[in-house]
Design a protein around this motif. Structure first.
Motif, PDB file in Angstrom:
ATOM      1  N   ALA A 133      -8.065  -6.589  -1.073  1.00  0.00           N
ATOM      2  CA  ALA A 133      -8.774  -7.146   0.088  1.00  0.00           C
ATOM      3  C   ALA A 133     -10.123  -7.713  -0.335  1.00  0.00           C
ATOM      4  N   GLY A 134     -10.825  -7.016  -1.211  1.00  0.00           N
ATOM      5  CA  GLY A 134     -12.108  -7.513  -1.711  1.00  0.00           C
ATOM      6  C   GLY A 134     -11.950  -8.812  -2.475  1.00  0.00           C
ATOM      7  N   VAL A 136      -9.539 -11.022  -2.074  1.00  0.00           N
ATOM      8  CA  VAL A 136      -9.179 -12.063  -1.108  1.00  0.00           C
ATOM      9  C   VAL A 136     -10.424 -12.520  -0.346  1.00  0.00           C
ATOM     10  N   ILE A 137     -11.241 -11.569   0.088  1.00  0.00           N
ATOM     11  CA  ILE A 137     -12.479 -11.924   0.793  1.00  0.00           C
ATOM     12  C   ILE A 137     -13.391 -12.741  -0.110  1.00  0.00           C
ATOM     13  N   TYR A 138     -13.484 -12.338  -1.380  1.00  0.00           N
ATOM     14  CA  TYR A 138     -14.294 -13.090  -2.336  1.00  0.00           C
ATOM     15  C   TYR A 138     -13.791 -14.517  -2.451  1.00  0.00           C
ATOM     16  N   GLN A 139     -12.483 -14.678  -2.586  1.00  0.00           N
ATOM     17  CA  GLN A 139     -11.902 -16.009  -2.731  1.00  0.00           C
ATOM     18  C   GLN A 139     -12.120 -16.840  -1.483  1.00  0.00           C
ATOM     19  N   LEU A 140     -11.955 -16.239  -0.316  1.00  0.00           N
ATOM     20  CA  LEU A 140     -12.173 -16.978   0.927  1.00  0.00           C
ATOM     21  C   LEU A 140     -13.615 -17.403   1.078  1.00  0.00           C
ATOM     22  N   SER A 141     -14.547 -16.558   0.652  1.00  0.00           N
ATOM     23  CA  SER A 141     -15.966 -16.924   0.744  1.00  0.00           C
ATOM     24  C   SER A 141     -16.308 -18.040  -0.241  1.00  0.00           C
ATOM     25  N   GLU A 142     -15.646 -18.080  -1.377  1.00  0.00           N
ATOM     26  CA  GLU A 142     -15.856 -19.146  -2.358  1.00  0.00           C
ATOM     27  C   GLU A 142     -15.337 -20.483  -1.823  1.00  0.00           C
ATOM     28  N   GLU A 143     -14.200 -20.444  -1.109  1.00  0.00           N
ATOM     29  CA  GLU A 143     -13.630 -21.677  -0.573  1.00  0.00           C
ATOM     30  C   GLU A 143     -14.515 -22.276   0.510  1.00  0.00           C
ATOM     31  N   LYS A 144     -15.189 -21.411   1.285  1.00  0.00           N
ATOM     32  CA  LYS A 144     -16.075 -21.905   2.340  1.00  0.00           C
ATOM     33  C   LYS A 144     -17.369 -22.479   1.771  1.00  0.00           C
TER      34      LYS A 144
END
Length: 145
Positions: A133-134, A136-144
C-alpha cells in the motif's frame, strides 16, 4: 551490522546491474544481452575462483557429488530473471520497476517462508500489504507531481 550493509549494497548492485543490462539489451537485444551477462559473470567467477585457489583458500569444493543438483536451479532461474529484465527494462522507468520487483520479492518471500520453512503468520501478510500500500501510494503521488 555487516549483514545490513551487505544487504543494502546488494540492493544497490541489483539496480545497477538491471540498468546496465537494460542498456546492453537496448543495443544488442534481450537474448544477446542475457548471454553476455552470464558469460562475463562466468568468466569473472572463474578468475576469482582460480585466484582464491592459488592464494590458498582451503574451503573451495568444486565436486558435484556432495551437492543436491536441485540447488543449481538458482542459475537457471537467474537466466530467466535477466532475460525478463532485459526485455522490460527499456519499457519501464527504473523506479516503477524497482517497486514492482520489490513487491514480487515480498510475495515470493512470504510464499517460500510459508511452504518451505513453515513460517506462516498473519502479521507477515499484514506487513506485506502495508508495504505494498505504501509503494502504491508513493507511485500515485509521483504520478500527480
Amino acid at each position: 551490522m555487516i549483514s545490513i550493509i551487505f544487504s543494502i549494497l546488494s540492493g544497490v548492485t541489483i539496480v545497477l546491474s538491471r540498468s546496465v543490462n537494460g542498456l546492453l539489451s537496448k543495443k544488442m537485444g534481450a537474448y544477446q544481452g542475457t548471454f553476455y551477462n552470464y558469460f562475463t559473470g562466468f568468466m569473472t567467477s572463474l578468475i576469482l575462483m582460480l585466484v582464491l585457489m592459488i592464494v590458498g583458500v582451503q574451503h573451495i569444493n568444486i565436486s558435484l557429488d556432495k551437492t543436491n543438483l536441485m540447488m543449481y536451479l538458482g542459475g537457471i532461474i537467474g537466466v530467466f530473471n535477466i532475460l525478463i529484465l532485459n526485455i522490460i527494462v527499456p519499457r519501464i522507468s527504473p523506479v516503477i520497476l524497482t517497486l514492482l520487483c520489490f513487491i514480487g520479492q515480498l510475495i515470493s518471500g512470504m510464499v517460500i517462508d510459508a511452504f518451505v520453512y513453515q513460517m506462516f503468520s498473519v502479521s507477515k501478510i499484514f506487513g506485506c500489504l502495508i508495504v505494498i500500500a505504501g509503494l502504491v501510494i508513493y507511485q500515485l503521488s509521483e504520478e500527480k507531481a
